[in-house]
Design a protein around this motif. Structure first.
Motif, PDB file in Angstrom:
ATOM      1  N   ASN A  93       0.961  -1.304   0.042  1.00  0.00           N
ATOM      2  CA  ASN A  93      -0.244  -0.057  -0.085  1.00  0.00           C
ATOM      3  C   ASN A  93       0.912   1.053  -0.054  1.00  0.00           C
ATOM      4  O   ASN A  93       1.525   1.575   0.922  1.00  0.00           O
ATOM      5  N   ARG A  94       1.238   1.876  -1.082  1.00  0.00           N
ATOM      6  CA  ARG A  94       1.920   2.932  -1.115  1.00  0.00           C
ATOM      7  C   ARG A  94       1.181   4.364  -1.785  1.00  0.00           C
ATOM      8  O   ARG A  94       1.768   4.986  -2.177  1.00  0.00           O
ATOM      9  N   GLY A  95      -0.168   4.085  -1.486  1.00  0.00           N
ATOM     10  CA  GLY A  95      -0.836   5.277  -1.815  1.00  0.00           C
ATOM     11  C   GLY A  95      -1.363   5.523  -3.360  1.00  0.00           C
ATOM     12  O   GLY A  95      -2.014   6.429  -3.797  1.00  0.00           O
ATOM     13  N   GLU A  96      -0.951   4.264  -3.893  1.00  0.00           N
ATOM     14  CA  GLU A  96      -1.456   4.447  -5.462  1.00  0.00           C
ATOM     15  C   GLU A  96      -2.770   3.450  -5.432  1.00  0.00           C
ATOM     16  O   GLU A  96      -3.264   2.801  -4.691  1.00  0.00           O
ATOM     17  N   GLY A  97      -3.543   3.785  -6.675  1.00  0.00           N
ATOM     18  CA  GLY A  97      -4.947   3.315  -6.774  1.00  0.00           C
ATOM     19  C   GLY A  97      -4.631   1.710  -7.588  1.00  0.00           C
ATOM     20  O   GLY A  97      -3.653   1.773  -8.379  1.00  0.00           O
ATOM     21  N   VAL A  98      -5.432   0.953  -6.905  1.00  0.00           N
ATOM     22  CA  VAL A  98      -5.323  -0.585  -7.645  1.00  0.00           C
ATOM     23  C   VAL A  98      -6.874  -0.925  -7.845  1.00  0.00           C
ATOM     24  O   VAL A  98      -7.751  -0.712  -6.786  1.00  0.00           O
ATOM     25  N   LYS A  99      -6.909  -1.606  -8.927  1.00  0.00           N
ATOM     26  CA  LYS A  99      -8.339  -2.124  -9.150  1.00  0.00           C
ATOM     27  C   LYS A  99      -8.144  -3.615  -9.510  1.00  0.00           C
ATOM     28  O   LYS A  99      -7.146  -3.729 -10.095  1.00  0.00           O
TER      29      LYS A  99
END
Length: 125
Positions: A83-89
């Motif tokens: 969890n590095r603050g990027e979005g994931v779908k």
């Protein structure tokens, strides 16, 4: 008389009994319990993520099988990442019978990692 007994012995069912249907809310609770119990104290590393995801998948499948829903086959998918603050779908596409097949999913997120787990239930007829 012989044909009457054979008709009652057939195992072909096109739909599950209402009491034996896959319930998303029940399975979502099972997924949530497994994720919380296994990941609450977990420290994410890329080296252990693969084996952890595999172990979670197996644990979830075993708990869902314990629900004893007859004639269902399960596919369990677990995705973990930093969890590095990027979005994931995470997405899935399925071809199935909307009356008898179903799915459930849940997400576990901390400051350092995320984990999403999905269970797809296919009624075998």
């Amino acid at each position: 008389m012989e044909t009457a007994s054979r008709a009652s012995d057939q195992t072909f069912h096109i739909r599950p009994n209402p009491d034996d249907k896959f319930r998303s809310s029940t399975v979502r609770d099972v997924i949530h319990q497994v994720l919380v119990s296994n990941l609450s104290n977990y420290i994410y590393t890329t080296e252990t993520a693969d084996s952890t995801a595999s172990n979670l998948s197996e644990a979830i499948r075993n708990k869902v099988v314990e629900l004893s829903l007859p004639r269902y086959k399960y596919i369990v998918n677990v995705v973990m990442g930093a969890n590095r603050g990027e979005g994931v779908k995470v997405g899935a596409r399925c071809l199935w019978d909307a009356d008898s097949d179903n799915f459930a999913s849940d997400v576990f997120i901390t400051e350092t990692f995320f984990c999403t787990a999905s269970v797809f239930a296919i009624y075998y007829y």
